[in-house]
Design an enzyme around this catalytic site. Structure first.
Site, PDB file in Angstrom:
ATOM      1  N   CYS A 105      -4.406  -1.494  -1.978  1.00  0.00           N
ATOM      2  CA  CYS A 105      -4.519  -0.047  -2.196  1.00  0.00           C
ATOM      3  C   CYS A 105      -5.332   0.169  -3.459  1.00  0.00           C
ATOM      4  O   CYS A 105      -4.942  -0.280  -4.542  1.00  0.00           O
ATOM      5  CB  CYS A 105      -3.126   0.547  -2.346  1.00  0.00           C
ATOM      6  SG  CYS A 105      -3.121   2.284  -2.811  1.00  0.00           S
ATOM      7  N   ASN A 106      -6.441   0.868  -3.308  1.00  0.00           N
ATOM      8  CA  ASN A 106      -7.300   1.138  -4.471  1.00  0.00           C
ATOM      9  C   ASN A 106      -6.576   1.977  -5.521  1.00  0.00           C
ATOM     10  O   ASN A 106      -6.702   1.744  -6.722  1.00  0.00           O
ATOM     11  CB  ASN A 106      -8.546   1.903  -4.024  1.00  0.00           C
ATOM     12  CG  ASN A 106      -9.438   1.087  -3.121  1.00  0.00           C
ATOM     13  OD1 ASN A 106     -10.448   0.560  -3.550  1.00  0.00           O
ATOM     14  ND2 ASN A 106      -9.080   0.985  -1.855  1.00  0.00           N
TER      15      ASN A 106
ATOM     16  N   TYR B 242      -0.731   8.674  -2.140  1.00  0.00           N
ATOM     17  CA  TYR B 242      -0.683   8.449  -3.584  1.00  0.00           C
ATOM     18  C   TYR B 242      -1.859   9.123  -4.291  1.00  0.00           C
ATOM     19  O   TYR B 242      -1.764   9.502  -5.454  1.00  0.00           O
ATOM     20  CB  TYR B 242      -0.792   6.943  -3.883  1.00  0.00           C
ATOM     21  CG  TYR B 242       0.478   6.120  -3.775  1.00  0.00           C
ATOM     22  CD1 TYR B 242       1.651   6.629  -3.239  1.00  0.00           C
ATOM     23  CD2 TYR B 242       0.465   4.815  -4.240  1.00  0.00           C
ATOM     24  CE1 TYR B 242       2.791   5.828  -3.154  1.00  0.00           C
ATOM     25  CE2 TYR B 242       1.605   4.011  -4.169  1.00  0.00           C
ATOM     26  CZ  TYR B 242       2.763   4.524  -3.624  1.00  0.00           C
ATOM     27  OH  TYR B 242       3.882   3.733  -3.549  1.00  0.00           O
ATOM     28  N   GLY B 243      -2.992   9.195  -3.577  1.00  0.00           N
ATOM     29  CA  GLY B 243      -4.253   9.616  -4.213  1.00  0.00           C
ATOM     30  C   GLY B 243      -4.195  10.871  -5.056  1.00  0.00           C
ATOM     31  O   GLY B 243      -4.783  10.912  -6.142  1.00  0.00           O
TER      32      GLY B 243
ATOM     33  N   ASP C 279       0.870  -1.180   0.000  1.00  0.00           N
ATOM     34  CA  ASP C 279       0.000   0.000   0.000  1.00  0.00           C
ATOM     35  C   ASP C 279       0.903   1.226   0.000  1.00  0.00           C
ATOM     36  O   ASP C 279       2.118   1.114   0.193  1.00  0.00           O
ATOM     37  CB  ASP C 279      -0.884  -0.016   1.269  1.00  0.00           C
ATOM     38  CG  ASP C 279      -1.761   1.233   1.404  1.00  0.00           C
ATOM     39  OD1 ASP C 279      -2.392   1.632   0.408  1.00  0.00           O
ATOM     40  OD2 ASP C 279      -1.819   1.815   2.504  1.00  0.00           O
ATOM     41  N   SER C 280       0.290   2.400  -0.140  1.00  0.00           N
ATOM     42  CA  SER C 280       1.067   3.642  -0.051  1.00  0.00           C
ATOM     43  C   SER C 280       1.542   3.901   1.382  1.00  0.00           C
ATOM     44  O   SER C 280       2.454   4.694   1.580  1.00  0.00           O
ATOM     45  CB  SER C 280       0.196   4.817  -0.501  1.00  0.00           C
ATOM     46  OG  SER C 280      -0.905   4.946   0.376  1.00  0.00           O
TER      47      SER C 280
ATOM     48  N   CYS D  89     -10.979   3.116  -0.090  1.00  0.00           N
ATOM     49  CA  CYS D  89      -9.572   3.407   0.178  1.00  0.00           C
ATOM     50  C   CYS D  89      -9.244   2.610   1.427  1.00  0.00           C
ATOM     51  O   CYS D  89     -10.003   2.647   2.412  1.00  0.00           O
ATOM     52  CB  CYS D  89      -9.359   4.898   0.431  1.00  0.00           C
ATOM     53  SG  CYS D  89      -7.713   5.285   1.074  1.00  0.00           S
ATOM     54  N   THR D  90      -8.142   1.898   1.396  1.00  0.00           N
ATOM     55  CA  THR D  90      -7.859   0.988   2.510  1.00  0.00           C
ATOM     56  C   THR D  90      -7.473   1.724   3.795  1.00  0.00           C
ATOM     57  O   THR D  90      -7.387   1.108   4.852  1.00  0.00           O
ATOM     58  CB  THR D  90      -6.770  -0.027   2.119  1.00  0.00           C
ATOM     59  OG1 THR D  90      -5.620   0.692   1.653  1.00  0.00           O
ATOM     60  CG2 THR D  90      -7.262  -0.964   1.040  1.00  0.00           C
ATOM     61  N   HIS D  91      -7.253   3.047   3.709  1.00  0.00           N
ATOM     62  CA  HIS D  91      -7.042   3.812   4.935  1.00  0.00           C
ATOM     63  C   HIS D  91      -8.363   4.085   5.666  1.00  0.00           C
ATOM     64  O   HIS D  91      -8.361   4.365   6.867  1.00  0.00           O
ATOM     65  CB  HIS D  91      -6.403   5.169   4.618  1.00  0.00           C
ATOM     66  CG  HIS D  91      -4.939   5.131   4.313  1.00  0.00           C
ATOM     67  ND1 HIS D  91      -4.429   4.554   3.183  1.00  0.00           N
ATOM     68  CD2 HIS D  91      -3.874   5.625   5.015  1.00  0.00           C
ATOM     69  CE1 HIS D  91      -3.101   4.697   3.190  1.00  0.00           C
ATOM     70  NE2 HIS D  91      -2.747   5.339   4.283  1.00  0.00           N
TER      71      HIS D  91
ATOM     72  N   GLU E 133      -2.554   8.852   8.127  1.00  0.00           N
ATOM     73  CA  GLU E 133      -1.097   8.649   8.180  1.00  0.00           C
ATOM     74  C   GLU E 133      -0.486   9.384   9.372  1.00  0.00           C
ATOM     75  O   GLU E 133       0.533   8.966   9.913  1.00  0.00           O
ATOM     76  CB  GLU E 133      -0.426   9.110   6.884  1.00  0.00           C
ATOM     77  CG  GLU E 133      -0.653   8.173   5.690  1.00  0.00           C
ATOM     78  CD  GLU E 133       0.119   6.855   5.780  1.00  0.00           C
ATOM     79  OE1 GLU E 133       1.276   6.852   6.222  1.00  0.00           O
ATOM     80  OE2 GLU E 133      -0.471   5.815   5.413  1.00  0.00           O
TER      81      GLU E 133
END
Ligand code: DGL
Length: 275
Positions: free
Chosen positions: A74-75, A43-44, A11-12, A185-187, A153
């Site tokens: 990560c999408n 990254y988005g 993932d990012s 979004c995996t976050h 983050e």
């Protein structure tokens, strides 16, 4: 033949740990090598070409670690690069978008689904395509939530500033009366308390993590790549940024069980830019 090689998950940043956790829960004997590109998150907002370059670098690193499968947790990476990663890997590659879309289609009662994600993911229309592929007759309403990843983050899942941003992003989806919301979004599962509060208790939040873990299991099983033994696996958590910062946030996702986080420098491949 049983295969003791690890599963590579990336993932990012810390978001993909939501997917890694679902994989641990379902497949407790499978070792995982996790890479979070925290030095370059988020990254988005980046151009797809940059995300693609970064994704190939990380995939290349994980291949050098002899993983048996890649999980694109990560999408944004999936929309930018899953085809290239799959071509480069010559290994099974599992993503998060189809599993999330399938779960949402199953969950909705009124046929009105919302999806939130990064700018890259929402602009790509990937969820519109994934939902269409299910063949279900539903309406999908999309909203980017650009500030969310930075907050996660930084370890912030509940500040007033974040709540204000959530109200602003989500109110059009409430107006559309969606009864199911895909966390694209995996976050975002880290923000599920706050998102649920803004959307209301009746809205079902869909995180792709559990569905993705089921895909990981089905894929490993069908290719006869599951771990043969029932020993406690040794996982590795790696990040490209500050390991201490990563570890403190990772605790939110995986609890104090997250051991050491090591720094890793992934190298450019095919002359891609490393910045
Ligand atoms: N967690 C990632 C996703 O699922 C991307 C977050 C970011 O770096 O913008 O889209």
């Amino acid at each position: 033949m049983p295969d003791s090689r690890p599963i590579g998950v990336f993932d990012s940043g810390v978001g993909g740990l939501t997917v890694a956790r679902a994989v641990f829960d379902l497949l407790p004997f499978e070792p995982i090598v996790y890479v979070g590109d925290s030095a370059r998150a988020p990254y988005g907002p980046r151009p797809l070409q940059d995300i693609r370059t970064f994704a190939l670098e990380i995939a290349d690193y994980l291949l050098s670690r002899d993983v048996k499968m890649l999980v694109v947790a990560c999408n944004a990476i999936e929309v930018a690069a899953i085809r290239d990663v799959t071509d480069a890997a010559v290994l099974p590659v599992v993503g998060v978008i189809d599993p999330g879309a399938r779960a949402a289609v199953r969950a909705t009662r009124n046929g009105r689904i919302g999806v939130i994600g990064t700018v890259a993911t929402i602009a790509s229309g990937a969820y519109d395509r994934a939902v269409a592929t299910t063949g279900a007759s539903v309406d999908l309403f999309s909203r980017p939530c650009p500030a969310f990843v930075d907050h996660v983050e930084a370890g912030d899942t509940s500040s007033e500033e974040l709540l204000g941003a959530a109200r602003k992003y989500l109110s059009p989806l409430r107006d559309q009366r969606v009864d199911t919301l895909i966390l694209g979004c995996t976050h975002y599962p880290m923000l599920s308390g706050l998102i649920q509060m803004v959307m209301g208790e009746d809205v079902v939040l869909v995180s792709s993590a559990d569905e993705t873990a089921k895909d990981v299991y089905a894929t490993l099983r069908s290719l006869d790549l599951l771990m043969g033994t029932r020993a406690e696996p040794r996982h590795e958590f790696l990040c490209t940024g500050d390991p201490e910062q990563f570890r403190s946030v990772a605790h939110h996702f995986l609890g104090p069980g997250v051991g050491k986080i090591d720094a890793v420098a992934v190298q450019p491949v095919r002359g891609g830019p490393w910045s």
